[in-house]
Design an enzyme around this catalytic site. Structure first.
Site, mmCIF file in Angstrom:
data_model
loop_
_atom_site.group_PDB
_atom_site.id
_atom_site.type_symbol
_atom_site.label_atom_id
_atom_site.label_comp_id
_atom_site.label_asym_id
_atom_site.label_seq_id
_atom_site.Cartn_x
_atom_site.Cartn_y
_atom_site.Cartn_z
ATOM 1 N N GLY A 79 50.086 42.124 39.995
ATOM 2 C CA GLY A 79 49.431 43.440 40.076
ATOM 3 C C GLY A 79 50.077 44.347 41.106
ATOM 4 O O GLY A 79 49.392 45.116 41.792
ATOM 5 N N LEU A 92 51.815 47.019 40.930
ATOM 6 C CA LEU A 92 51.961 48.467 40.730
ATOM 7 C C LEU A 92 50.659 49.226 40.981
ATOM 8 O O LEU A 92 50.545 50.409 40.674
ATOM 9 C CB LEU A 92 52.478 48.754 39.311
ATOM 10 C CG LEU A 92 53.891 48.203 39.044
ATOM 11 C CD1 LEU A 92 54.324 48.495 37.608
ATOM 12 C CD2 LEU A 92 54.912 48.777 40.022
ATOM 13 N N GLY A 93 49.667 48.565 41.558
ATOM 14 C CA GLY A 93 48.407 49.222 41.856
ATOM 15 C C GLY A 93 48.420 49.877 43.231
ATOM 16 O O GLY A 93 49.462 49.992 43.882
ATOM 17 N N GLN A 94 47.222 50.287 43.669
ATOM 18 C CA GLN A 94 47.110 51.021 44.949
ATOM 19 C C GLN A 94 47.654 50.192 46.107
ATOM 20 O O GLN A 94 48.423 50.688 46.933
ATOM 21 C CB GLN A 94 45.642 51.403 45.214
ATOM 22 C CG GLN A 94 45.477 52.272 46.449
ATOM 23 C CD GLN A 94 44.016 52.507 46.847
ATOM 24 O OE1 GLN A 94 43.101 51.863 46.303
ATOM 25 N NE2 GLN A 94 43.802 53.408 47.779
ATOM 26 N N ASP A 120 53.841 42.774 37.423
ATOM 27 C CA ASP A 120 52.650 43.480 36.931
ATOM 28 C C ASP A 120 52.677 43.366 35.409
ATOM 29 O O ASP A 120 53.741 43.143 34.819
ATOM 30 C CB ASP A 120 52.690 44.961 37.367
ATOM 31 C CG ASP A 120 51.310 45.607 37.353
ATOM 32 O OD1 ASP A 120 50.771 45.892 38.440
ATOM 33 O OD2 ASP A 120 50.751 45.823 36.248
ATOM 34 N N ASP A 155 51.691 39.172 32.777
ATOM 35 C CA ASP A 155 50.245 39.257 32.559
ATOM 36 C C ASP A 155 49.658 37.985 33.175
ATOM 37 O O ASP A 155 50.063 36.878 32.789
ATOM 38 C CB ASP A 155 49.959 39.326 31.048
ATOM 39 C CG ASP A 155 48.479 39.506 30.761
ATOM 40 O OD1 ASP A 155 47.642 39.012 31.554
ATOM 41 O OD2 ASP A 155 48.147 40.130 29.742
ATOM 42 N N TYR A 166 32.396 42.960 38.706
ATOM 43 C CA TYR A 166 33.463 42.859 39.706
ATOM 44 C C TYR A 166 32.996 41.993 40.881
ATOM 45 O O TYR A 166 33.696 41.071 41.319
ATOM 46 C CB TYR A 166 33.823 44.278 40.171
ATOM 47 C CG TYR A 166 34.839 44.381 41.272
ATOM 48 C CD1 TYR A 166 36.165 43.986 41.074
ATOM 49 C CD2 TYR A 166 34.495 44.926 42.514
ATOM 50 C CE1 TYR A 166 37.108 44.122 42.088
ATOM 51 C CE2 TYR A 166 35.429 45.075 43.518
ATOM 52 C CZ TYR A 166 36.741 44.667 43.310
ATOM 53 O OH TYR A 166 37.668 44.812 44.319
ATOM 54 N N LYS A 223 34.279 38.354 42.168
ATOM 55 C CA LYS A 223 34.844 38.234 43.528
ATOM 56 C C LYS A 223 34.145 37.113 44.311
ATOM 57 O O LYS A 223 34.788 36.375 45.058
ATOM 58 C CB LYS A 223 34.755 39.566 44.275
ATOM 59 C CG LYS A 223 35.786 40.596 43.800
ATOM 60 C CD LYS A 223 37.193 40.185 44.207
ATOM 61 C CE LYS A 223 38.269 41.115 43.697
ATOM 62 N NZ LYS A 223 39.621 40.614 43.942
ATOM 63 N N ILE A 242 40.043 51.197 50.278
ATOM 64 C CA ILE A 242 41.330 51.506 50.903
ATOM 65 C C ILE A 242 41.609 53.012 50.787
ATOM 66 O O ILE A 242 41.567 53.567 49.681
ATOM 67 C CB ILE A 242 42.505 50.774 50.204
ATOM 68 C CG1 ILE A 242 42.151 49.323 49.888
ATOM 69 C CG2 ILE A 242 43.788 50.915 51.019
ATOM 70 C CD1 ILE A 242 42.109 48.398 51.024
HETATM 71 P P1 NAD Z 1 44.582 48.560 41.260
HETATM 72 O O1 NAD Z 1 43.565 48.709 40.196
HETATM 73 O O2 NAD Z 1 45.109 49.781 41.917
HETATM 74 O O3 NAD Z 1 45.837 47.730 40.716
HETATM 75 C C1 NAD Z 1 45.665 46.562 39.964
HETATM 76 C C2 NAD Z 1 46.985 46.232 39.295
HETATM 77 O O4 NAD Z 1 46.771 45.067 38.510
HETATM 78 C C3 NAD Z 1 47.480 47.343 38.346
HETATM 79 O O5 NAD Z 1 48.822 47.664 38.639
HETATM 80 C C4 NAD Z 1 47.351 46.710 36.950
HETATM 81 O O6 NAD Z 1 48.402 47.109 36.074
HETATM 82 C C5 NAD Z 1 47.448 45.229 37.292
HETATM 83 N N1 NAD Z 1 46.810 44.383 36.286
HETATM 84 C C6 NAD Z 1 45.636 44.546 35.638
HETATM 85 N N2 NAD Z 1 45.442 43.556 34.755
HETATM 86 C C7 NAD Z 1 46.502 42.731 34.856
HETATM 87 C C8 NAD Z 1 46.892 41.535 34.213
HETATM 88 N N3 NAD Z 1 46.138 40.995 33.234
HETATM 89 N N4 NAD Z 1 48.055 40.941 34.586
HETATM 90 C C9 NAD Z 1 48.841 41.489 35.535
HETATM 91 N N5 NAD Z 1 48.543 42.647 36.162
HETATM 92 C C10 NAD Z 1 47.385 43.249 35.827
HETATM 93 O O7 NAD Z 1 43.973 47.552 42.342
HETATM 94 P P2 NAD Z 1 44.217 47.518 43.914
HETATM 95 O O8 NAD Z 1 43.348 48.531 44.520
HETATM 96 O O9 NAD Z 1 45.651 47.533 44.220
HETATM 97 O O10 NAD Z 1 43.564 46.114 44.256
HETATM 98 C C11 NAD Z 1 44.312 44.937 44.469
HETATM 99 C C12 NAD Z 1 43.354 43.845 44.878
HETATM 100 O O11 NAD Z 1 42.660 44.231 46.061
HETATM 101 C C13 NAD Z 1 42.272 43.511 43.842
HETATM 102 O O12 NAD Z 1 41.986 42.141 43.889
HETATM 103 C C14 NAD Z 1 41.076 44.273 44.350
HETATM 104 O O13 NAD Z 1 39.886 43.671 43.942
HETATM 105 C C15 NAD Z 1 41.264 44.163 45.848
HETATM 106 N N6 NAD Z 1 40.570 45.213 46.587
HETATM 107 C C16 NAD Z 1 40.969 46.518 46.486
HETATM 108 C C17 NAD Z 1 40.270 47.484 47.194
HETATM 109 C C18 NAD Z 1 40.664 48.941 47.143
HETATM 110 O O14 NAD Z 1 39.950 49.787 47.664
HETATM 111 N N7 NAD Z 1 41.799 49.307 46.537
HETATM 112 C C19 NAD Z 1 39.188 47.124 48.000
HETATM 113 C C20 NAD Z 1 38.798 45.792 48.044
HETATM 114 C C21 NAD Z 1 39.516 44.831 47.347
HETATM 115 N N1 SER Z 2 37.613 49.740 46.252
HETATM 116 C C1 SER Z 2 36.992 48.710 45.474
HETATM 117 C C2 SER Z 2 36.078 49.287 44.467
HETATM 118 O O1 SER Z 2 35.486 50.305 44.753
HETATM 119 C C3 SER Z 2 36.211 47.782 46.388
HETATM 120 O O2 SER Z 2 36.609 46.512 46.153
HETATM 121 O O3 SER Z 2 35.930 48.730 43.419
#
Ligand code: NAD
Ligand code: SER
Length: 318
Positions: A8, A10-12, A34, A53, A142, A146, A172
């Protein structure tokens, strides 16, 4: 020497964490993966990148062998608001994806880092100074995945000796990649709209406090726990960490110090508001401070100043 695979990426978080880890451990020692190929070219071109995936356990194992991986940082997930629209998909990606990671790690003796979230808590949890060990009865898919993920990761440590670690991340705040569909996303959107239009309409109501963290502190926390002395860790999955507890009007007040005519209005989304109200106002992060010396660098004022400077440069250059 660490040989890391991120899922994953390419996410945030992954977008910035990949670059951060490549700086720290060397570009060729960090494999970014990703299921998508839509992302910043610098993540896909600054080191190895493969499509993965996380539901495909065989390919995950093959990539670990091919790149001689010894650590998986598992970021692929479906976040809170998107998860409520498709709970079945959230279950598959968040539960089966993690199970696949843990099984590959068990078979190949890998370290695993998986972020948990403030979403593991629910309405019956104490909301102020939420303790490390407390009631966890969330009512989002979710949050359910978790909590189960924390327990499954603990199980793989105690049963099989897999070196699993994790943090309950707050929302974040960041300026590189947009958030992927969570409840805390307003705290990013507000900065973009402040720079672009000097106004923002919040989908979260006035007075709704949630924990937030600025991306540099998130990257620092992940790296610190990844490298922490295992002998000191009493809580492996997952540590509360905190740096600021904010409501929309708190962010607006800080923004106004830099953009005096900024205006905040509200158009509350009942689904995300109900989720926000079920999450803590502020977590107690003393265990992270005691067990691996966690300490944030950014409060809301420092975050706001940096976000506005960086977004002004980015958006005005575009
Ligand atoms: P995001 O949604 O920005 O990115 C998730 C990435 O996962 C995407 O690039 C998507 O293409 C990829 N993805 C989705 N399904 C997939 C699959 N089947 N196989 C491979 N890749 C797949 O998420 P994020 O914000 O970067 O979060 C990353 C982690 O941090 C997650 O576990 C999330 O629960 C956790 N988290 C994030 C936040 C936040 O505020 N961003 C807060 C608490 C926890
Ligand atoms: N930023 C995340 C959400 O709002 C918290 O894990 O889903």
């Amino acid at each position: 020497m660490k040989k890391i695979m991120l899922t994953g990426c390419l996410g945030q978080i992954g977008t910035e964490l990949t670059l951060h880890l490549r700086d720290r451990y060397g570009s060729n020692n960090v494999l970014a993966t990703d299921c998508s190929i839509k992302g910043p070219s610098e993540v896909m071109e600054s080191g190895p990148f493969e499509v993965l995936d996380v539901l495909n356990a065989d390919r995950m194992a093959e990539l670990c062998d091919k790149y001689k991986i010894n650590t998986i940082i598992h970021l692929a997930a479906i976040l809170s608001a998107v998860g409520e629209k498709n709970p079945q998909r959230a279950f598959d990606v968040n539960m089966i994806g993690l199970f696949n990671v843990l099984e590959v790690a068990r078979e190949k003796h890998l370290q695993v880092f998986t972020p948990s979230s403030i979403a593991v808590f629910g309405k019956s949890t104490p909301q102020d100074m939420t303790p490390q060990d407390t009631i966890q009865r969330p009512n989002t898919i979710y949050g359910v995945t978790k909590v189960a993920g924390e327990l499954l990761s603990d199980y793989y440590y105690t049963k099989f000796g897999v070196d699993t670690r994790g943090i309950r991340l707050p929302g974040i705040i960041s300026h590189m990649a947009m958030p992927g569909g969570g409840t805390t996303d307003y705290a990013v959107h507000i900065f973009y709209e402040a720079v672009k239009n000097r106004r923002y309409t919040s989908f979260i109501a006035k007075g709704t406090k949630m924990d937030m963290i600025y991306m540099p502190d998130c990257l620092k926390a992940i790296t610190m726990l990844l490298e922490a002395d295992p002998a000191r860790l009493q809580h492996r999955n997952s540590f509360n960490i905190a740096s600021m507890s904010v409501a929309p009007e708190d962010v607006a007040k800080e923004i106004k110090k830099h953009i005096p005519d900024f205006e905040l209005t509200y158009d509350v989304d009942p689904v995300r508001q109900a989720i926000a109200e079920s999450w803590p106002n502020r977590m107690d992060d003393r265990c992270a401070r005691e067990e691996w010396d966690w300490e944030p660098d950014y409060d809301l004022a420092a975050t706001t100043k940096d976000m506005l400077e960086r977004l002004s440069a980015k958006l005005n250059a575009g």
